[in-house]
Design an enzyme around this catalytic site. Sequence first.
Site, PDB file in Angstrom:
ATOM      1  N   ASP A   1     -20.201 -22.375 -16.067  1.00 48.42           N
ATOM      2  CA  ASP A   1     -20.404 -21.083 -15.825  1.00 48.42           C
ATOM      3  C   ASP A   1     -20.644 -20.135 -17.082  1.00 48.42           C
ATOM      4  OD1 ASP A   1     -18.751 -18.738 -13.284  1.00 48.42           O
ATOM      5  OD2 ASP A   1     -20.405 -18.493 -14.603  1.00 48.42           O
ATOM      6  N   TYR A   2     -20.998 -18.969 -17.120  1.00 51.24           N
ATOM      7  CA  TYR A   2     -21.355 -18.355 -18.158  1.00 51.24           C
ATOM      8  C   TYR A   2     -20.695 -18.205 -19.203  1.00 51.24           C
ATOM      9  CZ  TYR A   2     -24.372 -14.128 -19.387  1.00 51.24           C
ATOM     10  OH  TYR A   2     -25.337 -13.373 -20.127  1.00 51.24           O
TER      11      TYR A   2
END
Length: 754
Positions: free
Chosen positions: A297-298
Amino acid sequence: MKTQLANIILWISFLSISSCSTKMTINKEQPEKSSNNSKAIIFVDSLLQKMTLDEKIGQTVLFSSGSDITGPTIDKNFVDYLKDGMLGAVFSVPTVKATIELQKIAVEETRLGIPLLFGYDVIHGYKTIFPISLGESASWDLDLIEKSSRIAAEEASASGFHWTFAPMIDISRDPRWGRVSEGAGEDVFLGNAIAKARVKGFQGDDLSKNNTILACAKHFAAYGAAIAGRDYNTVDMSERELRTTYLPPFKAAIDAGVTTFMTSFNDLNGVPASGNKFLLTDILRNEWNFDGFVVTDYTSINEMIPHGYSKDEKQAGEQALNAGVDMDMQGGIFLRNLKKLVEEGKVSEEKITAAARRILILKYRLGLFEDPYRYSNEQREKVTLYKPEYLETAKELAQKSIVLLKNKNNILPLNKHQKIALIGPLVKDESHILGTWIARGDRTGKAVSVYEGIENLLGNTEIIKYAKGCEIEGNDKSKFNEAVNIAKESDVVIMVLGESHGLSGEAASRTNLDVPGVQKELIAEIKKTGKPIILILMNGRPLTLEYENEVTDAIIETWFSGTMGGAAIADVLFGAYNPSGKLTMSFPRNVGQIPIYYNYKNTGRPYKIKGAEQRFRSKYLDAPNSPLYPFGYGLSYTSFQYSDLKINKNEFNFNETIEVRVTITNTGKYDGEEIVQLYIQDIVGSVTRPVKELKGFEKVFLKIGESKEISFLLTSKDLAFYTNDMRFKAEIGDFKVFVGTNSVELLEVEFSLK
Ligand code: GLC
């Protein structure tokens, strides 16, 4: 120009090598349906042999174009990385034209011309927006949920996207966590089924078709169990709980053929998911044999530093790659550190090659090596977005997602002759109704508001008066009087209240789950007029509604119902559609009850509503244990009677099939759909077992007076659980089977497994 010519020659040589066993042509035709990986592997392995370490590292690098802000940082240098051959994928690219421009750089200006992968958050629709995922799950309609994902893929792929960061399949029992809006609720059995439906919808039956896109099972894993429902917070649980409740939908996604996974932000039992070898290698690769790629994820690799798990970026990169991460979203850690880590012997080039290989194989299977521009066609986009049949499906799914929570004295459906006061900050809203994560949905000028939906259905607004009354948030009561006055002149008041779309979704945890602002006070003022109140809710999570349940005459839960939401809501209000949705998350009476869910354990001192001495019991002094509205709950305008619950026999051995039959009759005044639910209880186990577990459901349509017999088949596999010695199997003993209209109102029958 020279590079371009060299690339073309290079491609021809690649294709001739890799296509020796196929009749693959070098023109624009698509590769043969290479549904199996073998052709991809031959092609990719020949390509890998020509790639430098830098170029392999480049495939593991993903950055946002910055057109949508979905995290704390933006790196505007991604085009430079691309030109250096150090970028494998981009997400949130704003237009088809932009995808063509970026792809052109990748194909014509880098040494090997490896095409880019374009990803995006297509969660509950791309342009045509469907109800938020929690809303869709309340339809329990797997075919329709698959169809909505299929339509989202049709639209997104027409706009140049190859990959969606969906489905979000995190189980959660905590509505303080704003991201429950993106999931399928609290139950594993339903969550598994919906995960499969979404993956099939996005990926279709052939990834080489240019209307199918890679799906992404996220967020791996147990992100929905963040302590106190606070987003990104710690997760800590037994392996049994992890395997029983939080992992199954991810295995279901793999069984449905999901091609990518995304790691979650949280740490799990002390190890951040992006550095968690137990999750990413032991389970995902060695136990489940997943062969797709894993993206983080980011910036979640970078976040292993504040997690206190990595001392610096380099160690974080080493930990992530060695744990099993293949692609670094937005962090730039792999970009900046992997080569040094290989030189220092801290990560092997083989691991980087393996990561690049997984990514390249999927680019091949999408047909991007054959034609890197095959998804980017402005003309196709123009004729695909907002197709009338897509909007029709969005309306149908919005109708089926709506849950009727209360209908005192059958005040609903309304007739078309009453004077109606439409009051509330969401009456004319055409933005919040779309919910969170709306991709390229239009927040102005497209969605059907409740007001517009009613106006279209009635054909005029003669019987309607409107007042906003207040804002969604804030404490301004200056518009209350206007609302009270139109209420006094009406026969019935429809109040459209709830959350703004920003009050749920990512980074939107709440400690108070009341409708925000002064909306409850507005209800109180309207209540004083003595007029009947119909409450329409727009919200991204279960809310605490004890007051509303007390003072209103009807409550319709519409979630954020999407582009066609207002039309669907109007149909329900006036009976053009008989609501059939059922809750997939328990609605607590108050936040103090959370976490609250239907499949709880009995404990050694179970709370009994009556009878036995109540003091020393597992209970609260100030509230019941039960939710306000339980899992599986939802009313209809008609009524259904359950009878003749039968089981084919009462004792079974492990290889016999259990058949349960029940008769449902429509005893009311409307045709309607009912979601029949089947639960089991394992009375005694080598570990304590839940008081019930969903093991089957079926939607049935019954005309007025019609009866149908429904049958469910169970095997010992359906009774399996992680036993005391952590083996997944059923145990002999006594069981109960429950069948009914929700997780509380049930008929029951018993049987034994011998
Ligand atoms: C966000 C979300 C994730 C999303 C990603 C890309 O932070 O956690 O679900 O897919 O970043 O936008």
